[in-house]
Design a protein around this motif. Sequence first.
Motif, PDB file in Angstrom:
ATOM      1  N   UNK A   1      17.707  -9.952 -21.531  1.00  0.00           N
ATOM      2  CA  UNK A   1      19.048  -9.688 -21.002  1.00  0.00           C
ATOM      3  C   UNK A   1      19.060  -8.408 -20.175  1.00  0.00           C
ATOM      4  N   UNK A   2      18.287  -7.417 -20.594  1.00  0.00           N
ATOM      5  CA  UNK A   2      18.197  -6.181 -19.809  1.00  0.00           C
ATOM      6  C   UNK A   2      17.589  -6.447 -18.443  1.00  0.00           C
ATOM      7  N   UNK A   3      16.553  -7.274 -18.397  1.00  0.00           N
ATOM      8  CA  UNK A   3      15.912  -7.611 -17.124  1.00  0.00           C
ATOM      9  C   UNK A   3      16.882  -8.354 -16.217  1.00  0.00           C
ATOM     10  N   UNK A   4      17.673  -9.250 -16.776  1.00  0.00           N
ATOM     11  CA  UNK A   4      18.663  -9.980 -15.980  1.00  0.00           C
ATOM     12  C   UNK A   4      19.681  -9.017 -15.374  1.00  0.00           C
ATOM     13  N   UNK A   5      20.134  -8.048 -16.168  1.00  0.00           N
ATOM     14  CA  UNK A   5      21.107  -7.070 -15.666  1.00  0.00           C
ATOM     15  C   UNK A   5      20.502  -6.186 -14.576  1.00  0.00           C
TER      16      UNK A   5
ATOM     17  N   UNK B   1      14.350 -17.630 -21.160  1.00  0.00           N
ATOM     18  CA  UNK B   1      13.508 -17.193 -22.269  1.00  0.00           C
ATOM     19  C   UNK B   1      12.627 -18.342 -22.761  1.00  0.00           C
ATOM     20  N   UNK B   2      11.347 -18.039 -22.944  1.00  0.00           N
ATOM     21  CA  UNK B   2      10.371 -19.027 -23.403  1.00  0.00           C
ATOM     22  C   UNK B   2       9.557 -18.408 -24.536  1.00  0.00           C
TER      23      UNK B   2
ATOM     24  N   UNK C   1      10.160  -8.170 -26.272  1.00  0.00           N
ATOM     25  CA  UNK C   1      11.254  -8.476 -27.193  1.00  0.00           C
ATOM     26  C   UNK C   1      12.292  -9.346 -26.487  1.00  0.00           C
ATOM     27  N   UNK C   2      12.848 -10.343 -27.165  1.00  0.00           N
ATOM     28  CA  UNK C   2      13.842 -11.204 -26.504  1.00  0.00           C
ATOM     29  C   UNK C   2      15.060 -10.442 -25.989  1.00  0.00           C
ATOM     30  N   UNK C   3      15.423  -9.330 -26.643  1.00  0.00           N
ATOM     31  CA  UNK C   3      16.567  -8.555 -26.155  1.00  0.00           C
ATOM     32  C   UNK C   3      16.296  -7.926 -24.789  1.00  0.00           C
ATOM     33  N   UNK C   4      15.023  -7.736 -24.462  1.00  0.00           N
ATOM     34  CA  UNK C   4      14.688  -7.189 -23.145  1.00  0.00           C
ATOM     35  C   UNK C   4      14.996  -8.170 -22.029  1.00  0.00           C
TER      36      UNK C   4
ATOM     37  N   UNK D   1      15.359  -0.667 -22.954  1.00  0.00           N
ATOM     38  CA  UNK D   1      15.430  -0.109 -24.302  1.00  0.00           C
ATOM     39  C   UNK D   1      14.456  -0.838 -25.228  1.00  0.00           C
ATOM     40  N   UNK D   2      14.246  -2.108 -24.955  1.00  0.00           N
ATOM     41  CA  UNK D   2      13.381  -2.920 -25.804  1.00  0.00           C
ATOM     42  C   UNK D   2      12.035  -3.161 -25.127  1.00  0.00           C
TER      43      UNK D   2
END
Length: 281
Positions: free
Chosen positions: A158-162, A170-171, A153-156, A128-129
């Motif tokens: 968590x999506x990649x982890x899922x 995150x860096x 985007x940093x929110x992406x 989504x991000x």
Amino acid sequence: MTISPDVAAESTRTPRTQRLRHYAMTPPTYFTVEYAINPWMDTSTPVDARLALAQWENLRDTYVRLGHTVDLVAPVAGLPDMVYAANAGLIINGTAVVAQFKHAERYGESVAYAAWMAERGHDPVATRHVNEGQGDLLVVGSMILAGTGFRTHPHAHAEIADLTGMPVISLELVDPRFYHLDTALSVLDDSTIAYYPPAFTDHARAQLRRLFPDAIEVASTDAYVLGLNAVSDGKHVVHPAQATGFAEQLYHAGFHPIGVDLSELLKGGGSVKCCTLEVFS
């Protein structure tokens, strides 16, 4: 390069092991610099299309000589940055994540690479991000190092982890010259990285030093020619030829550096890794 006997002996005590890789690349058929979306791009600087193709072909041939598999993705007219295949997405653990680009000039690349993934039997999924593929998502062993600050985007994260089932670290990047993680950090094997500390926040540097206490830290001279935009098979490290100091560091660490000239493609803000999407089995 002159290496003292003691250093050479030390290198042989830490042998590196090659693992054959699977890469995807897109020829720079339509490469040019017709817009500027990173500090390396200057629309007033002409691109030698013939030289760009010759340099790219040398990179591809280098991988083939090393025994790696290289798939070719058909370039699309009107997408000059499609040569930077690393940004296409992330294919790992049976999941094919297609890029969601930040800049409108690159939106069409997502469509083209999603079609290529589907042709290969993958079911491409989108986040989504904003995520810019292996430009900001680098696999190190069983984890993913994920860049943010300029593109993804940093929110992406968590999506990649899922989607992948892998831990994502995150860096945050702080220097616009290093707008993607793969411009400031190179994965050398499943437990070894090289990076340029000033490109990162204090917090990110602390994370990297905790996770990789034996990491190679490169100097500004090498970082400023995108020397870290390199590809390693665990033994051979294909890197921008101008990064001579980094090459010596690699040699001392037991790797086999191979310099290639991608000076024309550097005009678009990319080099060896940018042109190389690794397909993980």
